[in-house]
Design a protein around this motif. Sequence first.
Motif, mmCIF file in Angstrom:
data_model
loop_
_atom_site.group_PDB
_atom_site.id
_atom_site.type_symbol
_atom_site.label_atom_id
_atom_site.label_comp_id
_atom_site.label_asym_id
_atom_site.label_seq_id
_atom_site.Cartn_x
_atom_site.Cartn_y
_atom_site.Cartn_z
ATOM 1 N N THR A 79 0.832 -1.196 0.000
ATOM 2 C CA THR A 79 0.000 0.000 0.000
ATOM 3 C C THR A 79 0.868 1.248 0.000
ATOM 4 O OG1 THR A 79 -1.666 -1.183 1.267
ATOM 5 C CG2 THR A 79 -1.827 1.208 1.217
ATOM 6 N N GLY A 80 0.660 2.116 -0.974
ATOM 7 C CA GLY A 80 1.374 3.383 -1.030
ATOM 8 C C GLY A 80 2.551 3.408 -1.975
ATOM 9 N N TYR A 81 3.068 2.249 -2.394
ATOM 10 C CA TYR A 81 4.226 2.222 -3.302
ATOM 11 C C TYR A 81 4.276 0.894 -4.044
ATOM 12 C CZ TYR A 81 9.071 2.216 -4.899
ATOM 13 O OH TYR A 81 10.204 2.153 -5.672
ATOM 14 N N HIS A 82 4.409 0.977 -5.349
ATOM 15 C CA HIS A 82 4.509 -0.212 -6.199
ATOM 16 C C HIS A 82 5.770 -0.080 -7.056
ATOM 17 C CE1 HIS A 82 0.483 -1.343 -4.990
ATOM 18 N NE2 HIS A 82 0.087 -0.113 -5.256
ATOM 19 N N PRO A 83 6.895 -0.706 -6.633
ATOM 20 C CA PRO A 83 8.148 -0.561 -7.381
ATOM 21 C C PRO A 83 8.090 -1.243 -8.741
ATOM 22 C CG PRO A 83 8.389 -2.191 -5.656
ATOM 23 C CD PRO A 83 7.033 -1.568 -5.473
ATOM 24 N N LYS A 84 8.867 -0.709 -9.671
ATOM 25 C CA LYS A 84 8.895 -1.276 -11.023
ATOM 26 C C LYS A 84 9.877 -2.429 -11.143
ATOM 27 C CE LYS A 84 7.273 2.915 -12.986
ATOM 28 N NZ LYS A 84 7.070 3.783 -14.014
ATOM 29 N N ALA A 85 10.812 -2.537 -10.196
ATOM 30 C CA ALA A 85 11.787 -3.624 -10.214
ATOM 31 C C ALA A 85 11.890 -4.233 -8.815
ATOM 32 C CB ALA A 85 13.143 -3.105 -10.664
#
Length: 127
Positions: free
Chosen positions: A76-82
Amino acid sequence: MAFKIVVSQKAETYQMEVEDAKALNGLVIGDEFDGSIVGLDGYTLKITGGSDKNGFTMKKDVPGTRRIKSLLTGGTGYHPKADGVKRRKTVRGNTIADDIVQINTVVTEAGSKSIADILGAGEEEEE
């Protein structure tokens, strides 16, 4: 203060505005409440999240109503691309207060009338 209540029921989602929802203040993510508070008689709703007036999301593992900067790896709040990427993001605590403007809920017990019928009756009268 007006709350936007987002109610999810299976694949359908409904959004409504509630002017006076002081009864929701102090509830925590995961708590269940009676739907008659927001105009859904016979329904029981479970709080799954929300966001405050500046758009910061509520996070279940942050106690209280405070806003903190936390190092997040995802969720929740951050979805990293790697994989393995971390970032410091601001998130809101898990308790509903006056600063919260949107509350996300799911239906745990349905009432006799469908939500579309309850909300649709008011929309037809406006047109």
